[in-house]
Design a protein around this motif. Structure first.
Motif, PDB file in Angstrom:
ATOM      1  N   HIS A 143     -50.424  27.677 -30.554  1.00 60.90           N
ATOM      2  CA  HIS A 143     -51.002  29.239 -30.481  1.00 60.90           C
ATOM      3  C   HIS A 143     -50.652  30.059 -31.673  1.00 60.90           C
ATOM      4  O   HIS A 143     -51.344  30.704 -32.157  1.00 60.90           O
ATOM      5  CB  HIS A 143     -50.335  29.969 -29.257  1.00 60.90           C
ATOM      6  CG  HIS A 143     -51.140  29.531 -27.847  1.00 60.90           C
ATOM      7  ND1 HIS A 143     -52.462  28.921 -27.802  1.00 60.90           N
ATOM      8  CD2 HIS A 143     -50.445  29.155 -26.637  1.00 60.90           C
ATOM      9  CE1 HIS A 143     -52.418  28.408 -26.617  1.00 60.90           C
ATOM     10  NE2 HIS A 143     -51.313  28.371 -25.793  1.00 60.90           N
ATOM     11  N   ASP A 193     -44.648  35.549 -30.598  1.00 62.92           N
ATOM     12  CA  ASP A 193     -44.546  37.014 -30.603  1.00 62.92           C
ATOM     13  C   ASP A 193     -44.946  37.803 -31.695  1.00 62.92           C
ATOM     14  O   ASP A 193     -45.673  38.784 -31.882  1.00 62.92           O
ATOM     15  CB  ASP A 193     -43.257  37.288 -30.149  1.00 62.92           C
ATOM     16  CG  ASP A 193     -43.040  39.081 -29.927  1.00 62.92           C
ATOM     17  OD1 ASP A 193     -43.524  39.381 -28.522  1.00 62.92           O
ATOM     18  OD2 ASP A 193     -42.460  39.691 -30.738  1.00 62.92           O
ATOM     19  N   ASN A 196     -48.772  37.054 -32.410  1.00 62.81           N
ATOM     20  CA  ASN A 196     -49.660  37.743 -31.312  1.00 62.81           C
ATOM     21  C   ASN A 196     -49.608  39.475 -31.748  1.00 62.81           C
ATOM     22  O   ASN A 196     -50.780  39.879 -32.163  1.00 62.81           O
ATOM     23  CB  ASN A 196     -49.323  37.704 -30.055  1.00 62.81           C
ATOM     24  CG  ASN A 196     -49.654  36.313 -29.326  1.00 62.81           C
ATOM     25  OD1 ASN A 196     -50.646  35.696 -30.014  1.00 62.81           O
ATOM     26  ND2 ASN A 196     -49.002  35.827 -28.592  1.00 62.81           N
ATOM     27  N   THR A 197     -48.219  39.771 -32.044  1.00 62.56           N
ATOM     28  CA  THR A 197     -48.271  41.353 -32.360  1.00 62.56           C
ATOM     29  C   THR A 197     -48.695  41.640 -33.669  1.00 62.56           C
ATOM     30  O   THR A 197     -49.530  42.705 -33.935  1.00 62.56           O
ATOM     31  CB  THR A 197     -46.773  41.716 -32.124  1.00 62.56           C
ATOM     32  OG1 THR A 197     -45.859  41.045 -32.993  1.00 62.56           O
ATOM     33  CG2 THR A 197     -46.474  41.794 -30.661  1.00 62.56           C
ATOM     34  N   THR A 199     -51.064  40.195 -35.160  1.00 57.40           N
ATOM     35  CA  THR A 199     -52.668  39.879 -35.358  1.00 57.40           C
ATOM     36  C   THR A 199     -53.393  40.885 -34.456  1.00 57.40           C
ATOM     37  O   THR A 199     -54.357  41.483 -34.835  1.00 57.40           O
ATOM     38  CB  THR A 199     -52.893  38.416 -34.879  1.00 57.40           C
ATOM     39  OG1 THR A 199     -52.314  37.691 -35.783  1.00 57.40           O
ATOM     40  CG2 THR A 199     -54.281  38.255 -34.860  1.00 57.40           C
ATOM     41  N   ASP A 224     -54.681  31.662 -25.115  1.00 59.46           N
ATOM     42  CA  ASP A 224     -55.199  31.646 -26.330  1.00 59.46           C
ATOM     43  C   ASP A 224     -55.865  32.981 -26.562  1.00 59.46           C
ATOM     44  O   ASP A 224     -57.113  33.250 -26.532  1.00 59.46           O
ATOM     45  CB  ASP A 224     -55.907  30.556 -26.875  1.00 59.46           C
ATOM     46  CG  ASP A 224     -55.821  30.230 -28.361  1.00 59.46           C
ATOM     47  OD1 ASP A 224     -56.227  31.080 -29.232  1.00 59.46           O
ATOM     48  OD2 ASP A 224     -55.258  29.332 -28.840  1.00 59.46           O
ATOM     49  N   LEU A 225     -55.087  33.865 -27.331  1.00 67.83           N
ATOM     50  CA  LEU A 225     -55.582  35.030 -27.520  1.00 67.83           C
ATOM     51  C   LEU A 225     -56.776  35.223 -28.668  1.00 67.83           C
ATOM     52  O   LEU A 225     -57.554  35.843 -28.657  1.00 67.83           O
ATOM     53  CB  LEU A 225     -54.629  36.182 -27.929  1.00 67.83           C
ATOM     54  CG  LEU A 225     -53.511  36.415 -26.765  1.00 67.83           C
ATOM     55  CD1 LEU A 225     -52.458  37.527 -27.597  1.00 67.83           C
ATOM     56  CD2 LEU A 225     -54.057  36.936 -25.700  1.00 67.83           C
ATOM     57  N   ARG A 226     -56.501  34.236 -29.648  1.00 64.37           N
ATOM     58  CA  ARG A 226     -57.512  33.915 -30.692  1.00 64.37           C
ATOM     59  C   ARG A 226     -58.879  33.597 -30.309  1.00 64.37           C
ATOM     60  O   ARG A 226     -59.865  33.962 -30.747  1.00 64.37           O
ATOM     61  CB  ARG A 226     -57.085  32.960 -31.769  1.00 64.37           C
ATOM     62  CG  ARG A 226     -58.013  32.515 -32.877  1.00 64.37           C
ATOM     63  CD  ARG A 226     -57.406  31.651 -33.490  1.00 64.37           C
ATOM     64  NE  ARG A 226     -58.344  31.187 -34.908  1.00 64.37           N
ATOM     65  CZ  ARG A 226     -58.828  29.660 -34.643  1.00 64.37           C
ATOM     66  NH1 ARG A 226     -58.595  29.254 -33.301  1.00 64.37           N
ATOM     67  NH2 ARG A 226     -59.771  29.413 -35.506  1.00 64.37           N
ATOM     68  N   ALA A 251     -53.505  40.070 -22.258  1.00 62.32           N
ATOM     69  CA  ALA A 251     -54.449  40.172 -23.328  1.00 62.32           C
ATOM     70  C   ALA A 251     -55.286  41.809 -23.200  1.00 62.32           C
ATOM     71  O   ALA A 251     -55.332  42.228 -24.103  1.00 62.32           O
ATOM     72  CB  ALA A 251     -55.641  39.360 -23.347  1.00 62.32           C
ATOM     73  N   TYR A 254     -53.389  44.496 -25.517  1.00 62.68           N
ATOM     74  CA  TYR A 254     -53.114  44.529 -26.984  1.00 62.68           C
ATOM     75  C   TYR A 254     -54.173  45.469 -27.404  1.00 62.68           C
ATOM     76  O   TYR A 254     -55.513  45.131 -27.222  1.00 62.68           O
ATOM     77  CB  TYR A 254     -53.598  42.929 -27.373  1.00 62.68           C
ATOM     78  CG  TYR A 254     -52.163  42.164 -27.271  1.00 62.68           C
ATOM     79  CD1 TYR A 254     -51.296  41.793 -28.278  1.00 62.68           C
ATOM     80  CD2 TYR A 254     -52.170  41.317 -25.955  1.00 62.68           C
ATOM     81  CE1 TYR A 254     -50.287  41.022 -27.905  1.00 62.68           C
ATOM     82  CE2 TYR A 254     -50.919  40.821 -25.883  1.00 62.68           C
ATOM     83  CZ  TYR A 254     -50.195  40.379 -26.644  1.00 62.68           C
ATOM     84  OH  TYR A 254     -48.974  39.384 -26.504  1.00 62.68           O
TER      85      TYR A 254
END
Length: 529
Positions: A143, A193, A196-197, A199, A224-226, A251, A254
């Motif tokens: 990820h 971490d 994610n943060t 991005t 997967d946040l992407r 999610a 964010y």
């Protein structure tokens, strides 16, 4: 293939000892054999890397290959076989004199997994802890990798540890490596971490509705946040709403994801309920990571996969990430004719997520004051995987019976057992704090170490108890991280791992105080004594 298999990497394994015909997860014996073959090829590639060094291809294939073998990820023999072939091509490019199955190439022979499954019980146990921990860590590293974040030390360790699985045969050599998996996984979770943060922004406490609005919609599940970000961008102004499911729930907190007005909320509960909750759903479901169960005919025509997730007969969205087929299916199905109210397991209509380490530490002063004044007597981290086996109602009962002067930290999909409960607050601090996905165990550790620093004590001296549930290999690497950090007296359930031998279990009990859960009443009495 002789119709037999051996797999005991997940909590629901048959008879609590191992699946030997087909997997309880739905994996067939031939698929299990191909996954073993893939693992053996990855070990062969690691042996070649040990001599010739890694490259971009071997790094990518290591993450994809290990992630593919995590429970409930890939059920598709064709894609597993093709990935194995890619691994062999990458190995041959490093060691051109070596062909599949031969020796004499300087140490790039593939490993026969039967040697592991038939090994001495303690050696098998330690090697399994290493291998399963690596599989879980590979998911986290993957990820971060797709977001452009890599850590060379983390990547190198995958090769090092797989070589040890093939070569080391003593407990003295393997025990330190088990703990090193935990050490490296901590760095890997920190990397994810940051990925994610940086991005998507730092999570903010956010109330998430379980209502589904009328009209076309898509359910996206996994971690997967992407993938979610790309789906949100491609559905913008298309008249299609998006709802998270399972581990994708956090999610919604964010900033760079919640800015999309058509990210509406969360559909359904934890992964093991999907066959019931997706039954006849008038919308497509996109699986981005593990937690896929064999889809039923009532909705199999609307299930899509991407990344390393695959299942025979389903449409797979490749690396180009063109989600047009998913969007078209949403428009074709049309969604619900009217708004539809759903609830959590306990009847709640919403939940709140987004209490990552930044959010919690921003009110650390109030938390510390509440502890000093006696308003908060204890913290419980009740988190981990959910699953199908009986006994997991323990976690709901534990949270419900926890005294009102205690705070519950939670993360991963086990929280669906109780995340719709209204536990109130203590001086404005919510009693239930959802810290995110399973990989966000890093957030919980950051909070714990910050509190320990504030009170000038060790983490084990804090009024903090860990009550964990596990299902698959990401839970294994998190447990190893906790052990690496020296955290003791963890309660683990609903059952202990089948791959932990009696001698290894005795070691964990003696050195770390790990114990199985009993009853909520007995465990609360013990933890609060």
């Amino acid at each position: 293939m002789n119709g037999k298999m051996f797999c005991f990497q997940c909590e629901q394994t048959a008879g609590g000892t191992g699946c030997t015909v087909n997997g309880v997860c739905g994996k067939k014996f031939d698929t299990a054999g191909l996954q073993d073959e893939l693992t053996g090829a990855l070990i062969g590639m690691s042996l070649a890397v040990e001599k010739y060094g890694p490259n971009a291809d071997t790094d990518r294939l290591m993450l994809e290959g290990l992630f593919t073998t995590v429970t409930n990820v890939n059920f598709d023999n064709g894609s597993i076989a093709e990935l194995t072939a890619e691994v062999r091509r990458a190995t041959a490019a490093l060691a051109p004199s070596c062909s599949h199955g031969c020796g004499g190439c300087g140490g790039a022979e593939e490993y026969d997994m039967k040697a592991l499954w038939d090994a001495d019980a303690d050696i098998r146990s330690l090697k399994s802890l290493i291998l399963f921990g690596l599989r879980g860590m590979a998911a986290y590293a993957y990820h971060a990798y797709v977001l452009g974040y890599v850590d060379r030390k983390v990547k190198n360790f995958f090769y090092e540890a797989l070589v040890a699985v093939a070569k080391e045969e003593t407990m003295d050599a393997l025990l330190p490596l088990v703990l090193k998996v935990g050490e490296v996984n901590f760095a890997c979770m920190e990397l994810l971490d940051r990925a994610n943060t940086e991005t998507f922004g730092k999570p903010e406490p956010t109330q998430v509705s379980f209502k589904v609005e009328k009209g076309p919609f898509i359910v996206i599940t996994g971690h997967d946040l992407r993938d979610l970000a790309m789906l949100l961008e491609q559905t913008k102004d298309k008249g299609v709403n998006v709802y998270t499911h399972g581990e994708m729930l956090p999610a919604n907190a964010y900033p760079e994801l919640k800015k999309y007005p058509h990210l509406k909320g969360n559909f359904g509960t934890a992964w093991q309920n999907q066959q019931k909750e997706f039954d006849g759903i008038p919308a497509p479901i996109l699986f981005t990571t593990n937690c896929l169960m064999p889809p039923r005919p009532s909705y199999s025509d609307r299930v899509f996969t991407t990344e390393v997730v695959s299942f025979p007969g389903l449409t797979h969205i490749g690396a180009e990430k063109d989600f047009t087929p998913v969007i078209q299916k949403a428009l074709e199905l049309g969604g619900y004719a009217e708004d539809k109210e759903f609830t959590g397991i306990n009847g709640g209509k919403c939940t709140t997520t987004g209490f990552g380490h930044d959010a919690v530490l921003s009110v650390a002063g109030a938390v510390i004051d509440a502890v000093k004044s006696g308003a908060v007597k204890h913290f419980f981290l009740v988190g981990g995987c959910d699953g199908m086996k009986p006994g997991r109602n323990y976690y709901t009962e534990f949270v419900e019976k926890a005294p009102k002067d205690t705070i519950i930290l939670t993360l991963a999909c086990g929280k669906y057992r109780f995340n719709d409960l209204d536990l109130g607050d203590i001086g404005g601090i919510p009693r239930l704090l959802d810290m995110g996905q399973c990989n966000d165990a890093y957030s919980a550790l950051r909070v714990a170490t910050a509190l320990a620093d504030a009170f000038k004590c060790g983490v084990n001296e804090l009024p903090l108890s860990l009550v964990l549930s596990w299902y698959e290999q990401k839970a294994v690497c998190i447990l190893l991280t906790l052990l690496h950090l020296g955290i003791k007296n963890i309660l683990l359930g609903p059952s202990l791992p089948a791959f932990v031998s009696p001698n290894v279990l005795n070691f964990l009990v003696e050195h770390y105080g790990i114990a199985p859960i009993s009853t909520p009443e007995e465990d609360l009495k013990k933890l609060l004594a």
